[in-house]
Each structure stands twice: as C-alpha cells, then as structure tokens.
Scaffold this motif. Structure first.
Motif, short mmCIF file in Angstrom:
data_model
loop_
_atom_site.label_atom_id
_atom_site.label_comp_id
_atom_site.label_asym_id
_atom_site.label_seq_id
_atom_site.Cartn_x
_atom_site.Cartn_y
_atom_site.Cartn_z
N GLN A 43 0.83 -1.19 0.00
CA GLN A 43 0.00 0.00 0.00
C GLN A 43 0.87 1.25 0.00
O GLN A 43 0.61 2.20 -0.73
CB GLN A 43 -0.89 0.00 1.24
N GLN A 44 1.93 1.19 0.82
CA GLN A 44 2.83 2.32 0.91
C GLN A 44 3.52 2.57 -0.43
O GLN A 44 3.57 3.70 -0.90
CB GLN A 44 3.87 2.04 2.01
N SER A 45 4.00 1.49 -1.07
CA SER A 45 4.70 1.74 -2.32
C SER A 45 3.73 2.15 -3.42
O SER A 45 4.10 2.89 -4.33
CB SER A 45 5.55 0.53 -2.74
N LEU A 46 2.47 1.70 -3.33
CA LEU A 46 1.46 2.17 -4.28
C LEU A 46 1.24 3.67 -4.13
O LEU A 46 1.19 4.41 -5.10
CB LEU A 46 0.13 1.45 -4.05
N ALA A 47 1.14 4.11 -2.85
CA ALA A 47 0.93 5.54 -2.58
C ALA A 47 2.10 6.35 -3.14
O ALA A 47 1.91 7.40 -3.77
CB ALA A 47 0.78 5.78 -1.09
N ILE A 48 3.32 5.84 -2.92
CA ILE A 48 4.50 6.55 -3.42
C ILE A 48 4.46 6.62 -4.95
O ILE A 48 4.72 7.67 -5.55
CB ILE A 48 5.78 5.85 -2.93
N GLU A 49 4.06 5.49 -5.55
CA GLU A 49 3.98 5.42 -7.02
C GLU A 49 2.99 6.44 -7.56
O GLU A 49 3.29 7.22 -8.46
CB GLU A 49 3.53 3.99 -7.39
N GLU A 50 1.78 6.48 -6.94
CA GLU A 50 0.76 7.43 -7.37
C GLU A 50 1.23 8.86 -7.13
O GLU A 50 1.02 9.74 -7.96
CB GLU A 50 -0.55 7.19 -6.58
N GLY A 51 1.83 9.08 -5.97
CA GLY A 51 2.33 10.41 -5.63
C GLY A 51 3.36 10.89 -6.64
O GLY A 51 3.37 12.05 -7.05
N LYS A 52 4.19 9.96 -7.08
CA LYS A 52 5.23 10.32 -8.05
C LYS A 52 4.59 10.79 -9.36
O LYS A 52 5.03 11.76 -9.96
CB LYS A 52 6.11 9.10 -8.29
N LYS A 53 3.52 10.09 -9.74
CA LYS A 53 2.82 10.48 -10.99
C LYS A 53 2.24 11.88 -10.84
O LYS A 53 2.39 12.74 -11.71
CB LYS A 53 1.70 9.48 -11.30
N LEU A 54 1.51 12.10 -9.72
CA LEU A 54 0.91 13.42 -9.49
C LEU A 54 1.99 14.49 -9.48
O LEU A 54 1.81 15.58 -10.02
CB LEU A 54 0.18 13.44 -8.14
N PHE A 55 3.12 14.14 -8.87
CA PHE A 55 4.20 15.11 -8.75
C PHE A 55 4.75 15.49 -10.11
O PHE A 55 4.98 16.66 -10.40
CB PHE A 55 5.32 14.53 -7.87
N SER A 56 4.96 14.49 -10.98
CA SER A 56 5.58 14.83 -12.26
C SER A 56 4.64 15.69 -13.10
O SER A 56 5.09 16.53 -13.87
CB SER A 56 6.04 13.58 -13.02
N VAL A 57 3.32 15.54 -12.91
CA VAL A 57 2.39 16.37 -13.67
C VAL A 57 2.30 17.78 -13.06
O VAL A 57 2.40 18.78 -13.77
CB VAL A 57 0.97 15.74 -13.67
N GLY A 58 2.12 17.86 -11.74
CA GLY A 58 1.76 19.14 -11.13
C GLY A 58 2.89 19.93 -10.50
O GLY A 58 2.74 21.12 -10.24
N CYS A 59 4.01 19.30 -10.21
CA CYS A 59 5.00 19.97 -9.38
C CYS A 59 6.40 19.99 -9.99
O CYS A 59 7.22 20.84 -9.66
CB CYS A 59 5.11 19.30 -8.01
N SER A 60 6.70 19.01 -10.89
CA SER A 60 8.08 18.84 -11.32
C SER A 60 8.58 20.00 -12.17
O SER A 60 9.78 20.23 -12.25
CB SER A 60 8.22 17.53 -12.10
N SER A 61 7.65 20.76 -12.80
CA SER A 61 8.11 21.88 -13.62
C SER A 61 8.91 22.88 -12.78
O SER A 61 9.82 23.52 -13.28
CB SER A 61 6.92 22.58 -14.28
N CYS A 62 8.58 23.01 -11.51
CA CYS A 62 9.32 23.93 -10.65
C CYS A 62 10.30 23.20 -9.73
O CYS A 62 11.39 23.68 -9.46
CB CYS A 62 8.38 24.74 -9.78
N HIS A 63 9.89 22.03 -9.23
CA HIS A 63 10.71 21.36 -8.21
C HIS A 63 11.62 20.28 -8.77
O HIS A 63 12.27 19.57 -8.01
CB HIS A 63 9.81 20.76 -7.12
N GLY A 64 11.65 20.13 -10.12
CA GLY A 64 12.54 19.12 -10.72
C GLY A 64 11.88 17.76 -10.78
O GLY A 64 11.01 17.45 -9.96
N MET A 65 12.30 16.92 -11.75
CA MET A 65 11.67 15.62 -11.97
C MET A 65 11.72 14.74 -10.74
O MET A 65 10.82 13.95 -10.49
CB MET A 65 12.32 14.88 -13.15
N SER A 66 12.77 14.83 -9.93
CA SER A 66 12.79 13.99 -8.74
C SER A 66 12.89 14.83 -7.47
O SER A 66 13.52 14.44 -6.50
CB SER A 66 13.94 12.98 -8.83
N GLY A 67 12.25 16.00 -7.51
CA GLY A 67 12.15 16.83 -6.31
C GLY A 67 13.46 17.48 -5.90
O GLY A 67 13.57 17.99 -4.78
N GLN A 68 14.44 17.48 -6.80
CA GLN A 68 15.75 18.05 -6.43
C GLN A 68 15.74 19.56 -6.47
O GLN A 68 16.68 20.20 -6.04
CB GLN A 68 16.86 17.47 -7.32
N GLY A 69 14.66 20.15 -7.01
CA GLY A 69 14.57 21.61 -7.07
C GLY A 69 15.25 22.18 -8.29
O GLY A 69 16.01 21.49 -8.98
#
Ligand code: HEC
Ligand code: HEC
Length: 269
Positions: A43-69
C-alpha cells in the motif's frame, strides 16, 4: 489405544511431535502476520507510485523531476518531509502559479487522498518532519494560559498578539491565523514555511504546540470574551491608539471649544 501408547514410546515420536509443532506455528505465522506487513508495504509503495505520478504532472516543472529543485523556480524538496507537503498543498499554497514575494493561498487543488500520496512520495526522498496524527494535534488537555505565554514570546512579533497577522519586510506578510485547522497550525510550526522559523520538538515540545493551538482557537472563537471592552479588531496598540486619538482628542477639543465659547460670553455680560 494400545497402539497409540506403544508408538508414543517409539524413539522417533518426540521428533514427529516437534516437527508437527513447528509446522503448526510456521503455518499460523504465514497465515496471519506477514500478510499484513506485506499489505502495508505494497500500500505504501502504491501511494508513493501514485504520488510520483501526481508530482511529475503538477510539481516537477518547478521542483525538478525527482524533487531536487531548480535554481529559478522552486526549492529542493528532499528532506522537507510529509508535513511540509501536507501544509503547503493542504492550505492551497502549492502548486504555486507565479513567482512573487510570497506564494498566496488559493483554492486547494488536490483531494486529501492525493495530498497524502504526494506527501508519501516526498517523504520517500529523504527523512523529514512527519504529518502529525489526530491525537498529536488534539487540544483536549492543553493549557490555554501557557499557550498564550508561548505565543506572545515566540509568535506575536510576526503574527500579532491574537494571531491577526501583520506585514513583514519586502512585501511579505505573516497571515491571520483565524480559521486555520489545528493540523495545519502544527505543521506550520514543525516546518516553518517561508519567512517563518521552524519550531522542532526540541524548541517547542508537542505539548507546547498543542497549548499554542488551544490558545489560538480560544482567542479566535466567535464567543471569546473581550474583557477590556471593544476588541477593535484585536490588532493591539495601533487601533487602540487610533481610537484614542480620534475619540479622546476629539472630545478634548470639543470641551476646549465649549469652555472658550462660555468664557467669552461671561466677559461680555
Ligand atoms: C510555479 C512553481 C511551483 C509549482 C508548480 C510548485 N511549487 Fe512548490 N514551491 C515553489 C516555490 C517558489 C516555493 C518556495 C515558496 C516560498 O518560499 O514561499 C515552493 C515551496 C514548496 C514547499 C515547501 C518547501 C519547504 O522548504 O518547506 C513544498 C513542500 C512544495 N513547494 C511542494 C509542492 C508540491 C507538492 C507541488 C505540486 C502539487 C508544488 N510544490 C508545485 C514553486 C512551485
Ligand atoms: C519571523 C516571523 C514569524 C514568526 C516568529 C512566526 N511566524 Fe508563523 N508565519 C510567518 C509567515 C511569513 C507565514 C506565511 C508563510 C507562507 O505563506 O508561506 C506564517 C504562517 C503561519 C501559519 C499558517 C497560516 C495559514 O494561513 O495557513 C501558521 C499556523 C503560523 N504561521 C503559526 C505560527 C506560530 C504558532 C508561531 C509561533 C510558534 C509562528 N507562526 C511564528 C511568519 C512568522
């Protein structure tokens, strides 16, 4: 019956019993315990997986593909922890829309389930402050008086005595704390957004944080008493001073005019 008691004395009997017992415990363990652990893990790794998808769509443009900023658009999120994500996204600050002195609060763009997934993904990048549980933010046994003391010494310099907020330098501001949920207050203290310092448990213990939350809830509830008279927006000395100048000085001027008018009349007669 005779047969059984005969076998019980067989040299291999003890071994057979031992093997049976081992198989039984092993089987029970396999049937009960690990499945839950495995389920939690997946369940935890599923949540991380889903979160990663949401992140790459909504956040990665500013925070980098892997959150490195990225230097220009957004800070690194490695180690900011799930609490920072829950606060920033849960109060509608993130996703930011345009650069500015301070990211304003907007309508919350994600459901709580999605926020949890985003938080799980960011938490997987590096350890950081963890989203508090319901019990951690409960103010049932909290001391409002102690919370008031702590608030005045740690927070009032920016947020004003009753948390009504105030301006800071360079176009930044400390927001009004009315109506902020207990969880978001706790997370703000843990993570220190923007110009706000963070207050980890070594600076303000969990109990201290709960006391402060209880104080803010008390002074900002609609039926909180104002023993000094009108609350004047609870902004402290500024409105009180203005009130004094306009009404106090106004009344004195009126009295002066009245006295002057009456003394001239008295002289004539
Ligand atoms: C338009 C660019 C932009 C987008 C899109 C964006 N962010 Fe941000 N983010 C920023 C900036 C800039 C800051 C620093 C904000 C500040 O200091 O006020 C920030 C700060 C944060 C912080 C606080 C970091 C800390 O040190 O406490 C978190 C957490 C965060 N963002 C998460 C997200 C998540 C999750 C998303 C996607 C849902 C997202 N951001 C989308 C620009 C962006
Ligand atoms: C140096 C000034 C400063 C101090 C001291 C400070 N804050 Fe803040 N606080 C801020 C700023 C600036 C923000 C807005 C951050 C943002 O918009 O990203 C903020 C945001 C918050 C929020 C989020 C409000 C919202 O509308 O979502 C809460 C809750 C909060 N502070 C509580 C506290 C508490 C409790 C203390 C004392 C333990 C404290 N702050 C001390 C400057 C300060």
């Amino acid at each position: 019956m005779k047969k059984l008691s005969a076998r019980r004395r067989h040299p291999l009997a003890a071994l057979v019993v031992l093997l049976l017992a081992l198989a039984a415990t092993g089987g029970l363990y396999a049937a009960l315990a690990p499945q839950k652990a495995v389920a939690d893990d997946t369940q935890q790794s599923l949540a991380i997986e889903e979160g990663k998808k949401l992140f790459s769509v909504g956040c990665s443009s500013c925070h980098g593909m892997s959150g490195q900023g990225s230097k220009a658009d957004g800070p690194s999120l490695v180690g900011v922890g799930s609490a920072a994500v829950d606060f920033q996204v849960g109060t509608g600050r993130m996703p930011a829309q345009q650069p500015g002195a301070q990211v304003p609060q907007k309508k919350v763009a994600y459901t709580q389930a999605e926020i949890d997934q985003l938080a799980a993904y960011i938490a997987s990048l590096g350890p950081g402050p963890v989203t508090p549980s319901k019990d951690q933010v409960s103010t049932t046994d909290a001391s409002i008086a102690n919370g008031g003391d702590l608030f005045r010494s740690n927070c009032a310099s920016c947020h004003n005595y009753q948390g009504k907020g105030g301006a800071l330098t360079n176009g930044k501001y400390a927001p009004d704390l009315t109506g902020v949920s207990a969880k978001h207050m706790y997370e703000a203290m843990l993570t220190g957004p923007q110009n706000m310092p963070s207050f980890p448990d070594s600076t303000l213990t969990e109990d201290n944080k709960r006391d402060i939350i209880a104080y803010l809830k008390e002074v900002n509830s609609d039926d909180s008493p104002s023993p000094g008279g009108f609350s004047l927006g609870s902004l402290g000395p500024v409105t009180e001073g203005l009130f004094g100048w306009i009404f106090g000085l106004g009344a004195l001027i009126f009295v002066a005019i009245w006295v002057a008018a009456h003394t001239t009349k008295a002289k004539k007669s």
